[in-house]
Design an enzyme around this catalytic site. Structure first.
Site, PDB file in Angstrom:
ATOM      1  N   GLY A 215      16.945  -7.066  10.029  1.00  0.00           N
ATOM      2  CA  GLY A 215      16.735  -6.431   8.812  1.00  0.00           C
ATOM      3  C   GLY A 215      16.101  -7.550   8.006  1.00  0.00           C
ATOM      4  O   GLY A 215      15.234  -8.281   8.645  1.00  0.00           O
ATOM      5  N   GLY A 235       4.115  -2.317   5.739  1.00  0.00           N
ATOM      6  CA  GLY A 235       5.181  -1.779   4.916  1.00  0.00           C
ATOM      7  C   GLY A 235       4.981  -1.420   3.823  1.00  0.00           C
ATOM      8  O   GLY A 235       3.780  -1.464   3.069  1.00  0.00           O
ATOM      9  N   GLU A 257      -0.695  -4.976   5.220  1.00  0.00           N
ATOM     10  CA  GLU A 257      -1.332  -3.759   5.135  1.00  0.00           C
ATOM     11  C   GLU A 257      -0.076  -2.714   4.378  1.00  0.00           C
ATOM     12  O   GLU A 257       0.972  -2.685   4.989  1.00  0.00           O
ATOM     13  CB  GLU A 257      -1.537  -3.359   6.612  1.00  0.00           C
ATOM     14  N   GLY A 259       1.198  -0.024   0.987  1.00  0.00           N
ATOM     15  CA  GLY A 259       1.261   1.526   0.851  1.00  0.00           C
ATOM     16  C   GLY A 259      -0.030   1.980   0.146  1.00  0.00           C
ATOM     17  O   GLY A 259      -0.828   1.131  -0.102  1.00  0.00           O
ATOM     18  N   PHE A 387       5.829   9.112  -0.269  1.00  0.00           N
ATOM     19  CA  PHE A 387       6.410   9.208   1.146  1.00  0.00           C
ATOM     20  C   PHE A 387       7.167  10.453   1.471  1.00  0.00           C
ATOM     21  O   PHE A 387       8.328  10.199   2.003  1.00  0.00           O
ATOM     22  CB  PHE A 387       7.074   7.720   1.136  1.00  0.00           C
TER      23      PHE A 387
END
Length: 490
Positions: A215, A235, A257, A259, A387
């Site tokens: 996590g 992410g 990289e 959204g 998303f």
């Protein structure tokens, strides 16, 4: 139900464990991996915390020294074999990808195909020339050589876990680095175990690839431990901002990289049916859970209603359900929280005047293909990365307004322009603030030979893939040479 396995995936090797130099228990314990379509446990994996990352980084740092000296042809051969193994075991691995990530069979097959292509591209980098001559200075020869960073930390997301992991892991290894990889703990089999197994069987020396699902604490440790020189992150913009902050504080190179709210512009001379098919593929593939998904469809005023109607008709024909049935086009959304996020954005749009033409109501983890028409800039659906499988249609009156609306986004990842005139589409497209531009195509495009990345909230200007890999995963070493040392006047 655990997928039927052959000998390759060998769950007894890795169940409840992480990969250090060998498979071992993690200090963070273990977690169950659930199929998002039905909640059933398919396996357990080790769960890493910061101390596990620190240990892995130290082991990787030791192993990397010999690997950097290895013959490029040897590194290439190992990577090529890993790609062969991925393809050869596709029928065994595809069900794992489907259950781990909620992928349809088609999408899982794309991960295998593209994953192998990314690994083969990376293999080719190993034997590229890494040294260039420089002009003589003060009578001495000079040259510059690309050298590995040392240990690269990789953090990958849940949506295309295999591809978005190997596209960083493979070039980092090919160019002489070791890797500590933290796959998303929701998809640790697709994003970690499969990758570990293909490189194990391909003969990668122990200690060069560590797979530690974990996590936030594990991710932050990758950014702070001194044995890691670079972090490659894929992410969300929020998480990427934190990664960039920590890496900057600890003077690490970072590749982000992030959204996208990707726009597909459909001009008034476009073929309606073809344009709608592009919008459907871009918006609905893998339930819209793709950073380069078509998040906003900008259609000319004269055709916007017809595009919306045609797109809604296509959306109504896309069955939703458990991918293992092989009868669906859309599988599950990754989490209940994400279902709520999608629903909140849809509700906001409808409340502010958008027309819900189809979809818009989830059943458990399944969200149907949804079409919102009449979307305007005052709605979350116009600006936010959803998303989820929601096509948001807005209209424009002129080419200039299309550019203006598209460039309102804080993101800058991908865009597409569809027109009967290639030159007109190019003229518009080249005014868009994006990292990828696709003329007469939708936004979901990627491949091993293209530099992938974005601007604004979509990244920090770095790229991954194609010619960018050498620049990202190595750094320059300048060497000057004299036959003998000379005396200085001090």
């Amino acid at each position: 139900m655990t997928p039927k396995t052959k000998s390759f995936i060998t769950p007894e090797k890795w169940q409840g464990k992480v990969l250090f130099s060998d498979w071992e228990a993690a200090e963070g314990g273990k977690i169950d991996v659930a199929n998002p379509a039905n909640g059933q446990t398919i396996a357990s994996v080790g769960f890493g915390i910061s101390t596990d990352i620190t240990r892995a980084a130290k082991e990787a740092s030791v192993a990397q020294r010999a690997w950097a000296k290895e013959q490029p042809e040897t590194r290439k051969a190992i990577l090529d074999k890993a790609a062969d193994l991925l393809e050869a075991n596709a029928e065994e691995l595809i069900p794992w990808i489907m259950q781990d990530s909620g992928s349809t069979r088609i999408k899982a097959g794309i991960e295998i195909e593209h994953g192998a292509a990314f690994i083969r591209h990376a293999a080719s980098l190993a034997t590229q020339p890494m040294t260039i001559p420089l002009p003589d200075m003060e009578g001495r020869p000079n040259y510059a050589r690309r050298v590995p960073h040392g240990v690269v930390g990789v953090i990958s997301p849940f949506n295309f876990p295999l591809v978005l992991s190997v596209r960083a892991i493979a070039p980092a290894l090919a160019l002489g680095n070791a890797v500590v990889h933290k796959p998303d703990p929701r998809t640790p089999i697709s994003g970690g175990i499969i990758i570990a197994r293909i490189f194990e069987e391909a003969g990668l020396p122990q200690g060069l690839l560590h797979i530690i699902p974990g996590g936030a604490s594990a991710g932050e440790a990758l950014c702070t431990t001194p044995d890691i020189a670079m972090v490659s992150f894929t992410g969300s913009a929020n998480a990427g901002s934190r990664v960039g902050e920590l890496c900057g504080k600890h003077l690490k190179k970072v590749q982000l990289e992030l959204g996208g709210k990707n726009t597909l512009i459909i001009l008034d001379d476009a073929d309606i049916a073809v344009a709608a098919s592009n919008a459907a593929w871009g918006a609905f593939l893998h339930q819209g859970q793709i950073c380069i998904a078509t998040g906003l469809v900008l259609a000319h005023d004269s055709i916007a209603d017809e595009i919306a109607k045609t797109l809604a008709t296509r959306a109504q024909k896309l069955p939703v359900g458990d991918p293992l049935s092989d009868q669906v086009a859309l599988g599950p959304i990754i989490s209940d929280n994400q279902i709520k996020t999608i629903q909140d954005i849809v509700n906001d749009a409808v409340k502010k005047g958008a027309r819900l033409l189809t979809g818009g109501t989830p059943t458990d983890r399944f969200y149907p293909a949804t079409v919102l028409a009449g979307v305007t800039p005052d709605m979350q659906a116009f600006h936010k990365e959803i998303f989820g499988p929601v096509a948001c249609i807005a209209s424009f009156a002129s080419d200039e307004q299309a550019v203006e609306l598209a460039n309102m986004s804080e993101y800058g990842l991908a865009a597409g322009v569809i027109s009967g005139s290639r030159d007109r589409a190019l003229e518009i497209g080249e005014q868009l603030n994006v990292g990828h531009l696709h003329i007469n195509d939708q936004t979901v495009n990627a491949g091993p030979f293209a530099p992938f990345g974005g601007r604004g909230k979509s990244g920090n200007g770095t790229r991954i893939g194609g010619p960018a890999d050498i620049a990202e995963f190595t750094q320059w070493l300048w060497v000057s040479v004299q036959d003998e040392a000379t005396a200085y006047p001090f």
